[in-house]
Design a protein around this motif. Structure first.
Motif, mmCIF file in Angstrom:
data_model
loop_
_atom_site.group_PDB
_atom_site.id
_atom_site.type_symbol
_atom_site.label_atom_id
_atom_site.label_comp_id
_atom_site.label_asym_id
_atom_site.label_seq_id
_atom_site.Cartn_x
_atom_site.Cartn_y
_atom_site.Cartn_z
ATOM 1 N N GLN A 1 5.518 22.633 -21.350
ATOM 2 C CA GLN A 1 4.730 22.155 -20.159
ATOM 3 C C GLN A 1 4.834 23.216 -19.104
ATOM 4 O O GLN A 1 3.741 23.185 -17.967
ATOM 5 C CB GLN A 1 5.323 20.954 -19.889
ATOM 6 N N ARG B 1 5.157 26.214 -18.596
ATOM 7 C CA ARG B 1 4.257 27.496 -18.754
ATOM 8 C C ARG B 1 3.024 27.137 -18.689
ATOM 9 O O ARG B 1 2.126 27.880 -18.011
ATOM 10 C CB ARG B 1 4.565 28.093 -20.176
ATOM 11 N N ILE B 2 2.285 25.991 -19.144
ATOM 12 C CA ILE B 2 0.992 25.637 -19.043
ATOM 13 C C ILE B 2 0.702 25.314 -17.489
ATOM 14 O O ILE B 2 -0.385 25.551 -17.134
ATOM 15 C CB ILE B 2 0.745 24.330 -20.027
ATOM 16 N N ARG C 1 0.508 28.625 -15.721
ATOM 17 C CA ARG C 1 -0.938 29.318 -16.251
ATOM 18 C C ARG C 1 -2.088 28.712 -15.693
ATOM 19 O O ARG C 1 -3.035 29.394 -15.444
ATOM 20 C CB ARG C 1 -0.760 29.563 -17.649
ATOM 21 N N LYS D 1 -3.079 22.668 -12.880
ATOM 22 C CA LYS D 1 -4.126 21.829 -13.218
ATOM 23 C C LYS D 1 -3.819 20.771 -14.367
ATOM 24 O O LYS D 1 -4.207 19.506 -14.536
ATOM 25 C CB LYS D 1 -5.414 22.536 -13.859
ATOM 26 N N PHE D 2 -2.886 21.113 -15.329
ATOM 27 C CA PHE D 2 -2.330 20.691 -16.173
ATOM 28 C C PHE D 2 -0.714 20.208 -16.105
ATOM 29 O O PHE D 2 -0.149 21.093 -15.567
ATOM 30 C CB PHE D 2 -2.583 21.096 -17.551
#
Lengths: 101, 200
Positions: A52, A54-55, A58, A62-63
């Motif tokens: 989570q 890392r997402i 990156r 947004k997420f």
């Protein structure tokens, strides 16, 4: 770097298939050996938080930016909404008549 | 999208819709299998966990491109295997000698597998009786060439079909069978050399 979704190799080799897995003692030995290594390994903590993070990084936030999507709790939104409604109904009946009088 | 009989098909639909909770479910469902697969391939638990995180990030990014030609798990394994290959290449460049890296990791993880003094491995009957043989096999697997090791692990441990392994590695099924057979032969040779006995 190659595209991780695409298979890398496609070269053909001479076909030398050997006996089926079930008949090869090495196949059983490989399976047993790696299962043994698995038993010796302590259960690893979940990698979910790391994924989570890392997402989130990156995608520039947004997420996985809020507490709902990153929490480990598995209580659904519907359950929490239901509990809130119940609290409101109880509060209405508990306080409502007093307000009228 | 996903195959109609794919148990993950509803999950995939939610993933494509960018449902973050669906993604959490996906990670929980597959992380164990993916970390174990990568750990067997790179021979290092920490490296495997780091790599597994990248695998799921890649899945999150690319799930919209999943066409459903194969099972979702096969697609996931393909991403894992390919990222693993990229990492091994990176390590090879970085450390100049990939085999040294894997050897040192195997050496570390096997720890007390060898008797003190670093000489022989004791009497063959003792080795065959105990778990020593399994440790020797673990070490020998890490010494295999990566492309052979991945086919062997996907077949003998993950129990995937030759066709699924072909889809993951991009190799024809015949080549997959050939590599598995040759990997087992190489492994047998290495293990028998150490044990000084034939494996039956």
């Amino acid at each position: 770097m190659t595209d991780p979704e695409k298979p890398i190799e496609s070269s053909a080799e001479e076909i030398d298939e050997g006996p089926p897995s079930g008949e090869d003692p090495m196949a059983a030995l490989v399976k047993r050996s790696l299962a043994e290594a698995e038993r010796a390994r302590t259960p690893a903590p979940s990698i979910l938080r790391g994924v989570q993070r890392r997402i989130r990084k990156r995608s520039r936030g947004k997420f996985f930016a809020d507490g709902w999507s990153t929490t480990d709790a598995r209580v659904s939104h519907a359950l929490i909404a239901g509990a809130m409604l119940l609290i409101l109904v109880v509060a209405y009946f508990a306080l409502g008549p007093v307000g009228v009088q | 999208m996903a195959l109609p009989d794919d148990p993950d098909s509803r999950l995939i639909d939610r993933l494509v819709a960018r449902d973050e909770r669906a993604f959490n479910e996906l990670v929980r469902a597959y992380e164990g299998r993916i970390v174990r697969l990568l750990a067997r391939m790179v021979g290092n638990e920490e490296e495997a966990k780091d790599l597994a995180q990248d695998v799921f990030v890649q899945v999150f990014k690319a799930v919209g491109t999943f066409r459903g030609d194969s099972k979702f798990s096969t697609w996931l394994y393909r991403i894992a295997v390919n990222l693993c290959k990229n990492r091994v290449k990176y390590l090879r460049v970085r450390h100049a000698n990939e085999q040294d890296e894997l050897d040192s990791v195997a050496e570390k993880s096997l720890g007390d597998a060898r008797p003190a003094g670093g000489g022989g491995l004791g009497r063959p009957d003792e080795q065959l009786a105990g778990k020593q043989v399994e440790r020797i096999v673990q070490e020998a697997i890490q010494e295999l060439e990566p492309s052979f090791r991945e086919c062997l692990i996907l077949r003998d441990v993950e129990e995937l079909s030759y066709e699924e392994i072909g889809e993951i590695t991009g190799l024809p099924a015949g080549t997959v069978k050939s590599r598995i057979h040759r990997a087992r032969a190489m492994l047998r040779e290495k293990v028998e050399r150490v044990l000084g006995e034939k494996i039956r």
